[in-house]
Design an enzyme around this catalytic site. Structure first.
Site, mmCIF file in Angstrom:
data_model
loop_
_atom_site.group_PDB
_atom_site.id
_atom_site.type_symbol
_atom_site.label_atom_id
_atom_site.label_comp_id
_atom_site.label_asym_id
_atom_site.label_seq_id
_atom_site.Cartn_x
_atom_site.Cartn_y
_atom_site.Cartn_z
ATOM 1 C CG ASP A 1 -0.548 15.559 -3.197
ATOM 2 O OD1 ASP A 1 -1.235 16.225 -4.004
ATOM 3 O OD2 ASP A 1 0.106 16.087 -2.276
ATOM 4 C CD GLU B 1 -2.772 1.372 2.371
ATOM 5 O OE1 GLU B 1 -3.729 2.172 2.279
ATOM 6 O OE2 GLU B 1 -2.556 0.670 3.388
ATOM 7 C CD GLU C 1 -14.642 6.855 -0.291
ATOM 8 O OE1 GLU C 1 -15.483 6.544 -1.142
ATOM 9 O OE2 GLU C 1 -13.926 6.027 0.315
ATOM 10 C CE LYS D 1 -1.072 26.060 -6.884
ATOM 11 N NZ LYS D 1 -0.191 26.992 -6.126
#
Length: 253
Positions: A164, A89, A235, A168
């Site tokens: 993440d 993970e 979430e 941008k």
């Protein structure tokens, strides 16, 4: 009179207690450090009192120290105390998904990568509560580790939940799911092994699908939400903010 600066252990920063999260650095031939593009950034590192308690109680058993991966003969099964199929993970956060999924799969070993040490400490507490002793956590760079610590066809599953998105444009090069990483992941997964991903960032979901569709060693698509994946606070916040949650599942060919 100026009093000497002192902080109790529970309030010291992790940087004062632990080695760097990424011990593997690149240098030029003349010894200058090369700035690397990473998919993560350092965040605050103070433990809360409960996190400190969890860290003190469990880290010696469940956290793999960063420097040991450099030791000759590093043997991952030894850290689990057995030789079982391994799930990797990447970005376990505070461990809500990690603890629930690992507890439901005692036959698997879960190696969770997380560079945010308070998140690691929080995860330790959740693992203890869930009775999930089949998880080990480590805070080194996951891309480096997947390349150097695992051989071909050696990973049972790969989980990447809410990485993440680096929204941008100038930061897109920092996204974990890239063409190069997809090729690496495909080579490390066993044939038929699943790479399960989730994101609450629509543009990143589209980018993930384009990258993974283009990797010849993988086959899959956007899919229904994986029912085994617990609904985490992260979430839930995404949903409350009106963002669509996208799940993807690709398997190694």
């Amino acid at each position: 009179m100026i009093k000497p600066f002192w902080r109790p252990r529970s309030l010291r920063t992790v940087s004062e207690q632990l080695p760097p999260a990424r011990p593997h650095l690149r240098f030029t031939d003349d010894g200058r450090r090369v700035r690397e593009v990473l998919s993560y950034s350092r965040r605050g590192s103070r433990f809360t009192p409960s996190q400190q308690e969890s860290w003190d109680a469990h880290h010696e058993r469940w956290v793999i120290p960063d420097p040991v991966v450099d030791e000759p003969g590093f043997d991952l099964p030894r850290w689990f105390g057995r030789d079982a199929p391994v799930v990797v993970e990447i970005g376990s956060g505070v461990g809500e998904a990690t603890a629930a999924l690992a507890a439901a799969r005692p036959e698997l070993d879960v190696l969770a990568f997380e560079v945010w040490r308070p998140g690691v400490a929080h995860t330790l507490g959740l693992l203890a509560d869930a009775g999930a002793e089949n998880v080990r956590l480590i805070s080194i760079d996951a891309v480096w580790a997947l390349e150097h610590l695992f051989g071909p066809d050696s990973v049972e599953e790969l989980w990447t939940f809410f990485p993440d998105p680096w929204p941008k444009y100038r930061h897109h090069k920092r996204r974990l799911v890239s063409r190069e990483f997809a090729a690496l992941a495909a080579s490390r997964l066993r044939t038929g092994g699943a790479w399960r991903l989730a994101t609450d960032w629509a543009q990143y979901a589209d980018a993930m699908q384009r990258v993974l569709d283009a990797e010849p060693g993988l086959s899959g698509s956007v899919t229904d939400r994986w029912p085994d994946r617990p609904l985490t606070r992260f979430e839930r916040k995404g949903r409350e903010a009106g963002r669509t949650i996208t799940d993807l599942c690709y398997r190694a060919l």
